[in-house]
Write a protein that holds these residues in place. Structure first.
Motif, mmCIF file in Angstrom:
data_model
loop_
_atom_site.group_PDB
_atom_site.id
_atom_site.type_symbol
_atom_site.label_atom_id
_atom_site.label_comp_id
_atom_site.label_asym_id
_atom_site.label_seq_id
_atom_site.Cartn_x
_atom_site.Cartn_y
_atom_site.Cartn_z
ATOM 1 N N SER A 18 64.125 37.317 76.492
ATOM 2 C CA SER A 18 63.729 35.924 76.361
ATOM 3 C C SER A 18 63.426 35.785 74.969
ATOM 4 N N SER A 24 70.958 38.659 81.230
ATOM 5 C CA SER A 24 70.197 37.783 80.287
ATOM 6 C C SER A 24 68.701 37.261 81.082
ATOM 7 N N GLY A 76 65.605 34.711 80.170
ATOM 8 C CA GLY A 76 65.449 33.704 79.340
ATOM 9 C C GLY A 76 65.212 32.138 80.510
ATOM 10 N N ASN A 123 71.301 37.963 85.964
ATOM 11 C CA ASN A 123 69.809 37.868 86.130
ATOM 12 C C ASN A 123 69.181 38.095 87.447
ATOM 13 N N GLY A 162 60.991 41.927 88.319
ATOM 14 C CA GLY A 162 60.022 41.200 87.497
ATOM 15 C C GLY A 162 60.375 41.404 85.955
ATOM 16 N N SER A 210 59.038 39.780 79.983
ATOM 17 C CA SER A 210 57.735 40.500 80.779
ATOM 18 C C SER A 210 57.740 41.974 80.638
HETATM 19 N N1 GLU Z 1 64.506 36.951 85.020
HETATM 20 C C1 GLU Z 1 63.403 36.459 84.061
HETATM 21 C C2 GLU Z 1 64.003 35.210 83.437
HETATM 22 O O1 GLU Z 1 65.359 34.883 83.451
HETATM 23 C C3 GLU Z 1 63.175 37.275 83.012
HETATM 24 C C4 GLU Z 1 62.866 38.764 83.214
HETATM 25 C C5 GLU Z 1 62.475 39.518 81.708
HETATM 26 O O2 GLU Z 1 61.721 39.040 81.052
HETATM 27 O O3 GLU Z 1 62.821 40.428 81.895
HETATM 28 O O4 GLU Z 1 63.402 34.246 82.864
#
Ligand code: GLU
Length: 236
Positions: free
Chosen positions: A17, A54, A56, A139, A152, A216
């Protein structure tokens, strides 16, 4: 490393992200994405399969829904993910369309990589997408994953997916160059470690627990990803 990347037949690239979304404005960094997708198209033209994992969605969605709290409640981060995921998918589609490369979205939960039937099903779909010449964009299915079953972080998800499709190379793109002996943002003695051949306890100890605001993972989940990828014979 670059030689291994050149020789890889199947590459998984995880995009964090903090690279994809401008942390000040909460908007997508379009030029950065386009430059990366130019590289992905180059890989495809050298007959390398590429799958993207991805992050984000939450970072983009919280901006578009006006959710400003530093820590979001679960339902708000799931709402943000729903609003952001559609923007994310659209951005990849547009960027790769410049090269005539088709994009496909796959949202996975922890179960999809752990339960045999779901695992086989996800693997078959991903394999078919690659065979049809598309770039799958994966994702976590944040909108339905509850706290207990969430990955997570996309670092470990990317490693599981790399193992699932038999990738020979996993690349984690992050706002940090690589592994340091300590967190370089806090410790100016921290040394960059350019190559790790085995994940030992000493290596694990180098990874702190912190990540950035919207991302995260941090280094700890990257080390876990390296372990998962390594067990599947995939270089990270
Ligand atoms: N799946 C989360 C997202 O798309 C991000 C998880 C991560 O930061 O690794 O925002």
């Amino acid at each position: 490393m670059s030689e291994r990347l050149d020789k890889a037949k199947r590459i998984v690239i995880k995009i964090g992200s903090s690279l994809l979304v401008d942390q000040q404005t909460g908007t997508l960094r379009r030029n950065w994405l386009d430059a990366l997708m130019d590289d992905v198209a180059d890989c495809r033209s050298r007959a390398q399969d590429v799958l993207l994992v991805s992050s984000g969605a939450i970072a983009l969605g919280r901006h578009s829904l006006g959710l400003t709290a530093r820590t979001l409640r679960l339902e708000d981060s799931q709402a943000a993910a729903a609003a952001g995921q559609i923007r994310l998918a659209h951005a990849y589609q547009e960027s790769l369309a410049r090269h005539g490369v088709p994009v496909a979205q796959i949202l996975l939960t922890g179960d999809d990589t752990e339960r045999r039937r779901r695992y086989l099903n996800a693997r078959n779909t991903l394999t078919a997408l690659l065979a049809h010449g598309s770039v799958p964009v994966v994702n976590e299915n944040d909108t339905v994953a509850t706290e207990e079953i969430r990955f997570g972080d996309n670092d470990r998800l990317a490693a599981r997916v790399a193992a699932m499709i038999g990738a020979d190379c996993l690349v984690l793109l992050s706002d940090i160059e690589g592994l340091y002996s300590a967190d370089p943002r806090k410790n100016d003695q921290a040394e960059f470690i350019s190559e790790v051949s085995e994940i030992t306890l000493a290596i694990e100890a180098m990874a702190g627990a912190t990540g950035s605001h919207d991302g995260s993972g941090g280094m700890a989940t990257k080390i876990q990803a390296a372990r998962l990828a390594g067990q599947a014979g995939c270089t990270m």
